[in-house]
Design an enzyme around this catalytic site. Structure first.
Site, short mmCIF file in Angstrom:
data_model
loop_
_atom_site.label_atom_id
_atom_site.label_comp_id
_atom_site.label_asym_id
_atom_site.label_seq_id
_atom_site.Cartn_x
_atom_site.Cartn_y
_atom_site.Cartn_z
N GLU A 145 0.83 -1.21 0.00
CA GLU A 145 0.00 0.00 0.00
C GLU A 145 0.86 1.26 0.00
OE1 GLU A 145 -3.06 0.50 -0.59
OE2 GLU A 145 -3.68 -1.59 -0.62
N TYR A 182 -7.05 6.59 3.71
CA TYR A 182 -7.21 5.52 2.73
C TYR A 182 -6.31 4.33 3.07
CZ TYR A 182 -5.83 2.61 -1.06
OH TYR A 182 -5.50 1.50 -1.77
N ASP A 190 -9.70 5.37 -2.72
CA ASP A 190 -8.63 6.05 -3.45
C ASP A 190 -9.28 6.71 -4.67
OD1 ASP A 190 -9.19 3.96 -5.14
OD2 ASP A 190 -7.13 3.23 -5.30
#
Ligand code: SF4
Length: 329
Positions: A48, A131, A149
């Site tokens: 991520e 996020y 996102d």
């Protein structure tokens, strides 16, 4: 059947259908990406952070190599910063690497080597925004929180037909989320935005949720109201012996051809004040109109028109306004 007026107003059945279709599609078509091999929080977190601001293809190239050099969070925490930055080389935005390293040290030192399990706790760690926290907590720990996102935002807006933003967007995403499979659902939404519901020319005909989508294409751009321009303009009101000097606009003028108006003054008398001022708006321009009781400049070939005939002359709107203000009409 569509998802209706807004995400938060979706019928429960529609939401169920949406989840079912999206997850079935994801199960059948999802891309085989290295960080999807398992749900180890260290790997999920690393992917991520790498995927922030970097294309999937570039991350694939670096992800495995980074894991080879730092296979665990403990190894990363114990590494020198220079080694971490060297392993990050090629991904850019080195601040992310420093934050990653800082988080590894915090988790090793203050969390007893255990990653937090909730999005809220993740957000307290360096370099982890709303996020990223939601993505990690849902994928690695099954926490039912939506991750939004740019891809997910676009899908939600198109599906709902609304430019949802801020808390309404997060609320809508959480309403739609599959609470039993939040990690898969979040990844499926991102995947849909990345490969089907793309920014330009979305592939709606292959979209698993087309029947539930309001927009079925690109959402029309919101047209911002054009900014009003301001301009100043000066006119000569030449009035003698009951007649007014007017000029006629060219017959090929794009605006108001052949109509009568006052002669424009390019250089009004310096120092003196106009006889009066008024405001006039045409489409995107606001004019401040200054009118001078003055002789019309010689360059104008105009006509003296008796005041009593003015009513029958095709005057421009502005000329009419000026003559009314001067009490000649
Ligand atoms: Fe996006 Fe088209 Fe699917 Fe709607 S139907 S979600 S616009 S790809």
């Amino acid at each position: 059947m569509t998802l209706g007026r807004q995400i938060e107003g979706l019928q429960r059945n529609d939401r169920k259908q949406f989840r079912r279709r999206l997850l079935a599609w994801y199960g059948a078509y999802r891309r085989d990406l290295p960080w999807r091999a398992n749900r180890d929080p260290y790997r999920v977190w690393l992917s991520e952070i790498m995927l922030q601001q970097t294309r999937v293809a570039a991350v694939i190239e670096h992800y495995q190599e980074f894991l080879r050099r730092f296979p665990t969070m403990e190894k990363l925490a114990a590494a020198r910063e220079a080694s971490v930055l060297a392993a990050w080389s090629g991904l850019g935005y080195y601040r992310r690497a420093r934050m990653l390293h800082a988080t590894a040290k915090v988790v090793a030192r203050e969390y007893g080597g255990k990653f937090p399990k909730t999005a809220e706790a993740w957000r307290a760690l360096p370099g982890v925004g709303r996020y990223t926290a939601a993505a990690i907590a849902s994928i690695a720990f099954d926490e039912p929180v939506a991750a939004i996102d740019g891809n997910v935002e676009r899908v939600l807006q198109r599906v709902s037909g609304k430019r949802l933003a801020g808390e309404r967007l997060w609320q809508g995403a959480n309403d739609l989320l599959d609470a039993k499979r939040p990690g898969d659902f979040n990844q499926a939404m991102m995947e849909l935005g990345a490969v089907v519901c793309t920014p330009r020319t979305p592939a709606c005909l292959t979209c698993p949720v087309i029947e539930l989508c309001v927009t079925r294409g690109e959402l029309a751009a919101t047209t911002k109201p054009a900014r009003q321009k301001r301009r100043e303009i000066q006119y000569a009101l030449d009035h003698r012996d009951g007649e007014v000097f007017l000029i006629r606009r060219p017959s090929d003028a794009s605006l108001m051809p052949g109509m009568w108006e006052l002669p424009e003054l390019v250089h009004p008398n310096g120092g003196s004040s106009p006889s009066f001022t008024l405001r006039h708006s045409i489409t995107v321009t606001d004019y401040t109109v200054r009118v001078w009781h003055a002789a019309a400049p010689g360059r104008f070939a105009g006509k003296w028109i008796p005041q009593e005939r003015l009513r029958r002359v095709a005057l421009t709107g502005l000329a009419r306004k000026i003559l009314r203000k001067a009490e000649m009409l």
